[in-house]
Design a protein around this motif. Structure first.
Motif, PDB file in Angstrom:
ATOM      1  N   VAL A 129       0.832  -1.208   0.000  1.00  0.00           N
ATOM      2  CA  VAL A 129       0.000   0.000   0.000  1.00  0.00           C
ATOM      3  C   VAL A 129       0.867   1.259   0.000  1.00  0.00           C
ATOM      4  N   ALA A 130       1.989   1.216   0.730  1.00  0.00           N
ATOM      5  CA  ALA A 130       2.883   2.377   0.774  1.00  0.00           C
ATOM      6  C   ALA A 130       3.422   2.708  -0.617  1.00  0.00           C
ATOM      7  N   ILE A 131       3.815   1.680  -1.382  1.00  0.00           N
ATOM      8  CA  ILE A 131       4.341   1.925  -2.725  1.00  0.00           C
ATOM      9  C   ILE A 131       3.234   2.398  -3.652  1.00  0.00           C
ATOM     10  N   LEU A 132       2.063   1.805  -3.559  1.00  0.00           N
ATOM     11  CA  LEU A 132       0.947   2.250  -4.386  1.00  0.00           C
ATOM     12  C   LEU A 132       0.554   3.693  -4.044  1.00  0.00           C
ATOM     13  N   PHE A 133       0.658   4.057  -2.783  1.00  0.00           N
ATOM     14  CA  PHE A 133       0.415   5.426  -2.336  1.00  0.00           C
ATOM     15  C   PHE A 133       1.382   6.388  -3.028  1.00  0.00           C
ATOM     16  N   LEU A 134       2.653   6.018  -3.073  1.00  0.00           N
ATOM     17  CA  LEU A 134       3.647   6.851  -3.762  1.00  0.00           C
ATOM     18  C   LEU A 134       3.352   6.936  -5.261  1.00  0.00           C
ATOM     19  N   TYR A 135       3.041   5.801  -5.872  1.00  0.00           N
ATOM     20  CA  TYR A 135       2.698   5.827  -7.293  1.00  0.00           C
ATOM     21  C   TYR A 135       1.540   6.792  -7.553  1.00  0.00           C
ATOM     22  N   GLY A 181      -3.669  10.126  -3.712  1.00  0.00           N
ATOM     23  CA  GLY A 181      -3.060   9.341  -2.648  1.00  0.00           C
ATOM     24  C   GLY A 181      -4.041   9.022  -1.539  1.00  0.00           C
ATOM     25  N   CYS A 182      -4.819  10.023  -1.144  1.00  0.00           N
ATOM     26  CA  CYS A 182      -5.812   9.807  -0.081  1.00  0.00           C
ATOM     27  C   CYS A 182      -6.900   8.841  -0.531  1.00  0.00           C
ATOM     28  N   ALA A 183      -7.329   8.960  -1.792  1.00  0.00           N
ATOM     29  CA  ALA A 183      -8.356   8.053  -2.314  1.00  0.00           C
ATOM     30  C   ALA A 183      -7.852   6.612  -2.304  1.00  0.00           C
ATOM     31  N   LEU A 184      -6.585   6.411  -2.632  1.00  0.00           N
ATOM     32  CA  LEU A 184      -6.034   5.062  -2.621  1.00  0.00           C
ATOM     33  C   LEU A 184      -6.037   4.484  -1.211  1.00  0.00           C
ATOM     34  N   ALA A 187      -9.416   3.428  -0.272  1.00  0.00           N
ATOM     35  CA  ALA A 187      -9.799   2.194  -0.954  1.00  0.00           C
ATOM     36  C   ALA A 187      -9.265   0.967  -0.231  1.00  0.00           C
ATOM     37  N   PHE A 188      -8.147   1.118   0.488  1.00  0.00           N
ATOM     38  CA  PHE A 188      -7.578   0.013   1.261  1.00  0.00           C
ATOM     39  C   PHE A 188      -8.032   0.029   2.721  1.00  0.00           C
ATOM     40  N   GLY A 189      -8.983   0.900   3.033  1.00  0.00           N
ATOM     41  CA  GLY A 189      -9.562   0.907   4.368  1.00  0.00           C
ATOM     42  C   GLY A 189      -8.747   1.624   5.424  1.00  0.00           C
TER      43      GLY A 189
END
Length: 269
Positions: A129-135, A181-184, A187-189
C-alpha cells in the motif's frame, strides 16, 4: 487548452509501463528488487551520458556494486554498513570517473531511485500500500500538472530551469496528486486525517522539486533529455526524478516514526 504534441506517445508509453510496474509491485519479492535494480542501472547509464563521465562502464560497474552491496547489508539488518558502502562507492566513482561532484551524486541518485522503495515495499500488505500510495501521488501529480498547466496557463514556475511549467500546473498537480493518494488509502480501508493529507501534499511537492532538480542537472550540461528509452518521456532518469525525491522523503518519514516498520510509520497515523 493546448495539448502538447507528445501526448499520444506519452499515453501509449504509460499504458504499456504502468501494468508491468503495478504487476511486479504486487508480486513483490525478488522481482520487485530486480525491477528497481534495472531502473538504477538505467539511471547510472543516463547520468554518465549527461555528465559526459570518463570510463562510463567502470562507473556503471562501481555504482551497481555499491547499490547491490548496500541492499545486501540492509537485508542483513546492517543499515549503517549500507550507508557507508554507498558513500565509499560514491567516493570511488568520483575518483575514477571524472567530474567528481557529478560522479558521486549520480551513484547516490541511482541508489535513491531503488533503495527507499525496496525498504518500504518489504514483504507485507502495508508495504504494498505504501508503494501504491507513492505511485498514486507522483503519477497523478504529473498528470494533473500537465493538464491544469495547459488549461489555465499563467505565470511560469521557474522558466530558467523548465520553461513549460506553470504555477497553476504545480498547484493543480499537488492538489490532484494529494487527492489521489488519499483516495487510494481509503480504498484500502486506512484512516485519512490531517496528517495524512499533509503528508500527501509534502510528497507531491517533493516530487515536483525532484523534477526541477533534474532539470537543473541537465541544463548544467546542456542536455534536454537524459535518454530516449521511453517515447514521449525521455529517459528513465526523466521519469524517476520526482518519484525518487518523493520516495526519499517517504522513507525518512516512515523511519522517523517506526524504525522496525517504515511503511507502517508512513501510513498509520
Amino acid at each position: 487548452m493546448t495539448i502538447g504534441p507528445d501526448l499520444a506517445r506519452r499515453t501509449v508509453s504509460a499504458l504499456i509501463m504502468i501494468p508491468v510496474v503495478l504487476g511486479i509491485t504486487v508480486w513483490g519479492g525478488w522481482a520487485f528488487v530486480l525491477l528497481w535494480l534495472v531502473a538504477s542501472t538505467a539511471v547510472l547509464h543516463e547520468w554518465s551520458h549527461v555528465a559526459r563521465l570518463s570510463r562510463p562502464w567502470a562507473y556503471l560497474a562501481l555504482g551497481l556494486a555499491a547499490i547491490c552491496a548496500a541492499l545486501a547489508a540492509l537485508a542483513l539488518g546492517q543499515g549503517t554498513i549500507a550507508v557507508l558502502v554507498l558513500l565509499v562507492g560514491a567516493l570511488v566513482g568520483a575518483l575514477v570517473c571524472g567530474t567528481r561532484r557529478a560522479s558521486a551524486m549520480g551513484i547516490l541518485v541511482a541508489a535513491a531511485a531503488s533503495i527507499p522503495v525496496v525498504i518500504l515495499r518489504g514483504e507485507d500488505q502495508i508495504g504494498l500500500v505504501a508503494i501504491l500510495f507513492l505511485y498514486a501521488i507522483v503519477w497523478c501529480t504529473d498528470i494533473g500538472a500537465y493538464f491544469v498547466g495547459r488549461m489555465l496557463g499563467g505565470a511560469k514556475l521557474w522558466p530558467r530551469l523548465s520553461p513549460n511549467k506553470t504555477w497553476s500546473g504545480a498547484i493543480g498537480g499537488a492538489m490532484i496528486g494529494t487527492l489521489a493518494g488519499c483516495a487510494l488509502l481509503l480504498a484500502f480501508g486506512l484512516r485519512i486525517g490531517p496528517a495524512v493529507i499533509g503528508l500527501g501534499l509534502v510528497l507531491s511537492i517533493a516530487g515536483q522539486l525532484g523534477d526541477l532538480a533534474e532539470s537543473a542537472f541537465k541544463r548544467a550540461f546542456g542536455v534536454k533529455d537524459a535518454g530516449q528509452l521511453i517515447p514521449g518521456h525521455g529517459g528513465v532518469l526523466d521519469r524517476l526524478d520526482g518519484f525518487t525525491a518523493a520516495a526519499l522523503i517517504a522513507l525518512a518519514v516512515g523511519l522517523a516514526r517506526s524504525l522496525e516498520a517504515p511503511a507502517s510509520g508512513l501510513l498509520l497515523w
